[in-house]
Every structure is written in C-alpha cells, then in structure tokens.
Design a protein around this motif. Sequence first.
Motif, PDB file in Angstrom:
ATOM      1  N   VAL A 128       0.841  -1.205   0.000  1.00  0.00           N
ATOM      2  CA  VAL A 128       0.000   0.000   0.000  1.00  0.00           C
ATOM      3  C   VAL A 128       0.873   1.250   0.000  1.00  0.00           C
ATOM      4  O   VAL A 128       0.614   2.207  -0.736  1.00  0.00           O
ATOM      5  CB  VAL A 128      -0.940  -0.016   1.224  1.00  0.00           C
ATOM      6  N   ALA A 129       1.932   1.256   0.810  1.00  0.00           N
ATOM      7  CA  ALA A 129       2.786   2.443   0.919  1.00  0.00           C
ATOM      8  C   ALA A 129       3.536   2.717  -0.384  1.00  0.00           C
ATOM      9  O   ALA A 129       3.762   3.877  -0.746  1.00  0.00           O
ATOM     10  CB  ALA A 129       3.773   2.272   2.074  1.00  0.00           C
ATOM     11  N   LYS A 130       3.941   1.670  -1.099  1.00  0.00           N
ATOM     12  CA  LYS A 130       4.623   1.873  -2.381  1.00  0.00           C
ATOM     13  C   LYS A 130       3.670   2.495  -3.404  1.00  0.00           C
ATOM     14  O   LYS A 130       4.076   3.319  -4.229  1.00  0.00           O
ATOM     15  CB  LYS A 130       5.184   0.550  -2.889  1.00  0.00           C
ATOM     16  N   ARG A 131       2.405   2.108  -3.347  1.00  0.00           N
ATOM     17  CA  ARG A 131       1.424   2.748  -4.226  1.00  0.00           C
ATOM     18  C   ARG A 131       1.265   4.221  -3.846  1.00  0.00           C
ATOM     19  O   ARG A 131       1.146   5.104  -4.720  1.00  0.00           O
ATOM     20  CB  ARG A 131       0.071   2.039  -4.120  1.00  0.00           C
ATOM     21  N   ALA A 132       1.271   4.477  -2.554  1.00  0.00           N
ATOM     22  CA  ALA A 132       1.153   5.866  -2.110  1.00  0.00           C
ATOM     23  C   ALA A 132       2.365   6.682  -2.543  1.00  0.00           C
ATOM     24  O   ALA A 132       2.244   7.876  -2.890  1.00  0.00           O
ATOM     25  CB  ALA A 132       1.006   5.915  -0.592  1.00  0.00           C
ATOM     26  N   ALA A 133       3.549   6.046  -2.555  1.00  0.00           N
ATOM     27  CA  ALA A 133       4.769   6.750  -2.959  1.00  0.00           C
ATOM     28  C   ALA A 133       4.904   6.850  -4.467  1.00  0.00           C
ATOM     29  O   ALA A 133       5.742   7.625  -4.970  1.00  0.00           O
ATOM     30  CB  ALA A 133       5.986   6.025  -2.375  1.00  0.00           C
ATOM     31  N   GLN A 136       7.420   1.341  -7.000  1.00  0.00           N
ATOM     32  CA  GLN A 136       7.589   0.015  -6.413  1.00  0.00           C
ATOM     33  C   GLN A 136       8.982  -0.161  -5.812  1.00  0.00           C
ATOM     34  O   GLN A 136       9.254  -1.151  -5.152  1.00  0.00           O
ATOM     35  CB  GLN A 136       7.344  -1.061  -7.469  1.00  0.00           C
ATOM     36  N   ASN A 137       9.871   0.796  -6.071  1.00  0.00           N
ATOM     37  CA  ASN A 137      11.222   0.745  -5.526  1.00  0.00           C
ATOM     38  C   ASN A 137      11.422   1.719  -4.371  1.00  0.00           C
ATOM     39  O   ASN A 137      12.563   1.990  -3.979  1.00  0.00           O
ATOM     40  CB  ASN A 137      12.246   1.048  -6.634  1.00  0.00           C
ATOM     41  N   ALA A 138      10.341   2.245  -3.851  1.00  0.00           N
ATOM     42  CA  ALA A 138      10.439   3.213  -2.751  1.00  0.00           C
ATOM     43  C   ALA A 138      11.087   2.572  -1.535  1.00  0.00           C
ATOM     44  O   ALA A 138      10.792   1.423  -1.182  1.00  0.00           O
ATOM     45  CB  ALA A 138       9.047   3.739  -2.390  1.00  0.00           C
ATOM     46  N   SER A 139      11.989   3.334  -0.893  1.00  0.00           N
ATOM     47  CA  SER A 139      12.644   2.835   0.318  1.00  0.00           C
ATOM     48  C   SER A 139      11.653   2.837   1.474  1.00  0.00           C
ATOM     49  O   SER A 139      10.559   3.410   1.385  1.00  0.00           O
ATOM     50  CB  SER A 139      13.844   3.713   0.662  1.00  0.00           C
ATOM     51  N   LEU A 140      12.055   2.217   2.563  1.00  0.00           N
ATOM     52  CA  LEU A 140      11.165   2.135   3.717  1.00  0.00           C
ATOM     53  C   LEU A 140      10.851   3.526   4.261  1.00  0.00           C
ATOM     54  O   LEU A 140       9.699   3.820   4.623  1.00  0.00           O
ATOM     55  CB  LEU A 140      11.792   1.256   4.805  1.00  0.00           C
ATOM     56  N   ASP A 141      11.852   4.395   4.309  1.00  0.00           N
ATOM     57  CA  ASP A 141      11.607   5.755   4.796  1.00  0.00           C
ATOM     58  C   ASP A 141      10.644   6.496   3.871  1.00  0.00           C
ATOM     59  O   ASP A 141       9.772   7.246   4.332  1.00  0.00           O
ATOM     60  CB  ASP A 141      12.924   6.516   4.901  1.00  0.00           C
ATOM     61  N   GLU A 142      10.801   6.303   2.556  1.00  0.00           N
ATOM     62  CA  GLU A 142       9.898   6.935   1.599  1.00  0.00           C
ATOM     63  C   GLU A 142       8.481   6.395   1.755  1.00  0.00           C
ATOM     64  O   GLU A 142       7.492   7.146   1.621  1.00  0.00           O
ATOM     65  CB  GLU A 142      10.402   6.707   0.168  1.00  0.00           C
ATOM     66  N   GLN A 143       8.371   5.109   2.048  1.00  0.00           N
ATOM     67  CA  GLN A 143       7.050   4.523   2.268  1.00  0.00           C
ATOM     68  C   GLN A 143       6.386   5.145   3.495  1.00  0.00           C
ATOM     69  O   GLN A 143       5.185   5.459   3.484  1.00  0.00           O
ATOM     70  CB  GLN A 143       7.175   3.012   2.451  1.00  0.00           C
ATOM     71  N   VAL A 144       7.158   5.315   4.565  1.00  0.00           N
ATOM     72  CA  VAL A 144       6.603   5.905   5.789  1.00  0.00           C
ATOM     73  C   VAL A 144       6.127   7.330   5.526  1.00  0.00           C
ATOM     74  O   VAL A 144       5.022   7.739   5.932  1.00  0.00           O
ATOM     75  CB  VAL A 144       7.656   5.885   6.918  1.00  0.00           C
ATOM     76  N   ARG A 145       6.944   8.113   4.804  1.00  0.00           N
ATOM     77  CA  ARG A 145       6.565   9.496   4.529  1.00  0.00           C
ATOM     78  C   ARG A 145       5.315   9.573   3.648  1.00  0.00           C
ATOM     79  O   ARG A 145       4.410  10.388   3.888  1.00  0.00           O
ATOM     80  CB  ARG A 145       7.731  10.234   3.852  1.00  0.00           C
ATOM     81  N   ALA A 153      -8.927   8.370   4.205  1.00  0.00           N
ATOM     82  CA  ALA A 153      -9.767   7.995   3.047  1.00  0.00           C
ATOM     83  C   ALA A 153      -8.899   7.579   1.873  1.00  0.00           C
ATOM     84  O   ALA A 153      -9.220   6.616   1.151  1.00  0.00           O
ATOM     85  CB  ALA A 153     -10.673   9.150   2.666  1.00  0.00           C
ATOM     86  N   GLU A 154      -7.798   8.297   1.647  1.00  0.00           N
ATOM     87  CA  GLU A 154      -6.889   7.921   0.567  1.00  0.00           C
ATOM     88  C   GLU A 154      -6.258   6.560   0.827  1.00  0.00           C
ATOM     89  O   GLU A 154      -6.102   5.754  -0.098  1.00  0.00           O
ATOM     90  CB  GLU A 154      -5.803   8.993   0.411  1.00  0.00           C
ATOM     91  N   VAL A 155      -5.896   6.297   2.064  1.00  0.00           N
ATOM     92  CA  VAL A 155      -5.312   4.991   2.404  1.00  0.00           C
ATOM     93  C   VAL A 155      -6.326   3.890   2.142  1.00  0.00           C
ATOM     94  O   VAL A 155      -5.984   2.824   1.625  1.00  0.00           O
ATOM     95  CB  VAL A 155      -4.841   4.976   3.873  1.00  0.00           C
ATOM     96  N   GLU A 160      -7.936  -0.723  -1.217  1.00  0.00           N
ATOM     97  CA  GLU A 160      -8.903  -1.350  -2.130  1.00  0.00           C
ATOM     98  C   GLU A 160      -8.239  -1.689  -3.461  1.00  0.00           C
ATOM     99  O   GLU A 160      -8.422  -2.787  -3.997  1.00  0.00           O
ATOM    100  CB  GLU A 160     -10.080  -0.410  -2.335  1.00  0.00           C
ATOM    101  N   ARG A 161      -7.452  -0.744  -4.020  1.00  0.00           N
ATOM    102  CA  ARG A 161      -6.788  -1.008  -5.299  1.00  0.00           C
ATOM    103  C   ARG A 161      -5.722  -2.091  -5.158  1.00  0.00           C
ATOM    104  O   ARG A 161      -5.546  -2.917  -6.057  1.00  0.00           O
ATOM    105  CB  ARG A 161      -6.171   0.300  -5.829  1.00  0.00           C
ATOM    106  N   THR A 162      -5.018  -2.080  -4.060  1.00  0.00           N
ATOM    107  CA  THR A 162      -3.969  -3.082  -3.850  1.00  0.00           C
ATOM    108  C   THR A 162      -4.556  -4.485  -3.790  1.00  0.00           C
ATOM    109  O   THR A 162      -4.050  -5.420  -4.425  1.00  0.00           O
ATOM    110  CB  THR A 162      -3.196  -2.791  -2.549  1.00  0.00           C
TER     111      THR A 162
END
Length: 544
Positions: A128-133, A136-145, A153-155, A160-162
């Motif tokens: 989910v966090a990689k989609r938000a970023a 698909q290569n987003a780092s863990l810190d980038e995923q958290v941000r 609501a966005e999450v 749902e899409r994931t």
Amino acid sequence: MARDKLSAVVGAVTNHTRITLLVMLLLSGVVVAGVTQLDTESQAGADAEAFEDVERIQKAEYVQNQFGGADEEPERSFEMVYVRDDDGNVLSKESLLAGLRYQRAIRENETVSAALHEDGVTGLSNLVAKRAAGSQNASLDEQVRALSAATPAEVERLVERTLANDPRALRYLPADHEPSETTATDRRMLVALDADAANDTVDNATAALYRSADGRAGGFFVLNAAAWDDYSSHFFGEMVELVVPAALAFILVVLGFAYRDLVDVVVGMVGVVLSVLWMFGLLGWLGVAAGTTSIIPVVLVAGLSIDYGFHVFNRYREQRGKAEGIREPMRRGVTLVATALVLVTVTAAIGFLANLSNPLALIRNLGVAITLGVASALLIFVTVVPALKVGIDGLLERAGVDRHKQALGHGRYLRPLLAKSVTLARRGAPVVLVLALVVGSAGGVAWMDLDEESYQQSDGDVAEWKTQLPDPVGWESHPVAEQSKHVEAVYQPASADAAVQERILVEGAVTDDDALEALRDGVEYVEGTELLVEDTDAAAVRSP
C-alpha cells in the motif's frame, strides 16, 4: 567390612555435627547455584537413529536417499509477524504505519539485521505504501513518509486497489478475506532470514523478533521457537507455583501425623527441600534439560525423602533409651537404616537409569533427574538431617525440654490397628489375596480408559478455578497457545514451501493402470479435503 565403614561415616556425622553442617552448607551453596543454569525448555524430540528398526523410519530414509530433498536448497526462511486487533481495523492508516515503523525498528536491530535476507521484510503495508509513494522501488523511509502524508480515506482507496490488482496482497491476510473488503482484524508480515546464516545468528534473530513484538502496541506477535520456549518456561513456572505449595502443605500434614513434633517436622522439611534443590542444582551443572515434566521428579524425590526421614527419625526414637543421650542412639539408628537406604537408592537408580536407552530425550532426562534426586536424598538424610537433629535436640535438652519421643506405630491407636492387619494377613491370607486381585483388576480396567494427552497436544486452556486462586498460586495464562490456535484457524501458510509437506511412497507395480488410477483417486480425495495450500508459484500436489 562395608557395614563397619558405613558405621564409621555415620559416627563421624553424629559426633561432629557442626563440622558436618558447615561442610554440607558450603557444598549445598555450590550445588544449588546450578539452579540458575537450569534448562527448562521443552525436550519432546527423539533421536531418529534410535527408531531405525521401525518400518516407517526405514521408508522415510529410503525416500530421502532415493529421491533426495527439494530441487534446490532454499536461500531463505520466513518468520511470520502477526498483527491482530479484534476490535479495530488492521488495514487502517494507523495500523499500516505502525507496521512500517515496526519494520524499521527490527531492521535497525543489529541481531535481526545480521540474519536478514536481502528480501527483508514484506507485508501489505509495504504494497500500500509503495502505491502511495508512486514507486515500487520506494525505500522504507519513503514509504513511511508517503503513507503519513495520505489521508485515511486515501489509504482506504489504496488498500482497495492493492487488494484488487496485486495478487500478492491476499497472502498477508486471512484465508477467507474477500478482495473487496477494506477492513480486517488480522494481517501478517513476512520476515525473510538468510538460510546460509549460522544457526546461532538465526536463533538470536528469532529471539530478537519475539522480544520486539512481545508487548508492542498495535497487536503484534510472533509464534516462533523463542515464543514457544517462553511459553514452556511460563508453563513450568506456573505448574511449580501451583503444585509445589499444595505438595508442601500435604507433606506438612503427613509429617505432622508421623512425628507429632514441630521440631522434627521442620527438620524433615529441611531435608525434603534440600533434596529437591540438590536435584535441580545438579541438573543445572550437568546441563541436563529439566523441561516441563520436572514436576514429576519433584514429587517422587519429595516422597522418597519423606520415606527416608521416617526411617531415620523413628529408628532413632526406638533406639534411644530413657537414660541415654542423643548422639549414640542416633549413630545406632542411622547405621541400622543406612544399609537399607543405600540399597533402595541403588535399586531405584538402576531402574530409572534404564531410561537412558529410551530414544526420547524427555524420558532420558527424566530418568537422570530422578536418579540425581534419589542420590541427593540419601546424602542429605544420612548427613544433614541427623546432624541437625542432634544439634537441635541437644540445645533443647540443655534448655530443659525433654526430647524423648515415641516412634510411629507404638501408640495406643495405631499399634492395635497394625496388629489386626497382621492377624488378618495370617488367618485370612486367601481372602486378602482375592481382594487384592479384585482391586488390582479394577485398577487395570480404569487404566484402559485413562485420558492421555501430551504437553504438545495441550490446547493451552487453563481451568477457571486455577486462575481464581490467590497470588502467587493463581495461574496466569500465556498468550502463545491461544494465538497459535487463532493463527491455525485464520491463516493458510504463506506459500506451498512454507506449508507442511508430506511425501507418499508408492511401491510395487507402480506403472500398472490400477496403481495410477488409485494414485489419481488419492490425489482427488486430498484435494477435496480443502487442506491443500494453493500457491500461484507452485503446485499443491506433484505426482505422476
């Protein structure tokens, strides 16, 4: 000759009580220090070599030799980290963020990172966090941000899409979770450990994973070897706290009836407790695992210690005349019973050490534990107990307290009863034998209906009356057993490779039509049980 040497040893004990007590006190301190080294983990395993004559073992070895293991040794192994919130939603923004922060915490843990595979930690929160970023290569810190910046609501829309578009997503959720659902009470993460890492490194990592999840807010838990070791230790501690006080109370009642003297009860209890502590101390120093069955040798050794005490105290009481002192009657009394006690110890040791041939480590260690306990009881009750008894009785008599006591069986109530039992055995021997056979047969019939359950089969449920007892006797349940049942009911294994795999050996005319048809029917039957793990990467059943 042997009796003379035994008499000399007993004489040294009764004539030099202070030296004896000092030496035994120092020795007890050294031995009992081994309790801190005691291994209380479960030891349910068995040595396969010991069962090599069993057909099942022979077939398993044949399969291994002829067909080998998997095509390739796995490069990684998976540890599962579960997230559970029965009253909330583990797919919410807060819960998914908590999962990412947990991942960061264990990556920063040096013990865990030393065993981590390059695949690291994966979970639904990462997808989910990689989609938000947007990568698909987003780092863990980038995923958290990215996930922190998104609204709840966005999450929810990202979840749902994931679930709808990523086939990997459902492996992190319960087996019955529908892709259209954006709420759940359970999810899991997969921690990939390097299969090539040293065993100690992996073991330390699994222990660190358990510690990091245990007590962490957000409903995190793991069910690895470290968790079950902690459960075993907890079970052992609760069992000891529940059983030992009850056993000690019963022992006090028995000793009170047998001795009818507070001083003798206290001295006898000192001997019982020392015998048990010596057993555990020796187990610790020798590195013998005690396991969760340690309550068995405690009860046996305590019972045998009481028996030894009966003989020592009552023989001393019988030997002491009205005008005699204390030391000489004690020397005679202990000398008379010492030979019998030594023989009892030797025969008991032979019987229990026969378990060393047992392939089950638990049974072998149980035999060693009881043998050490019996030997400890013999040593304590021919040294510490007589010396302590002589010292205390001497002190009390110097203070004017008469310590002449009557031996059990010589009283006005018990002596006639014992005499009648002897008369019954002498005059009605056939009747006694018939009654014994009837009672023994009834016991055999009852034994056939005995409910047998191993510790590993226990469902972890604790009877309500145990939990209602006052502290420290009251039983506190451990969450691992309930968590394990929940996981088994909710999840499928994360992959076919992670599932329990069974091989079926077919022998004989395996190319005949009937054999192949029977094999096909068997596969269809197994598939119909709905126990197979469906995996897009591997077939659930592989056969001709």
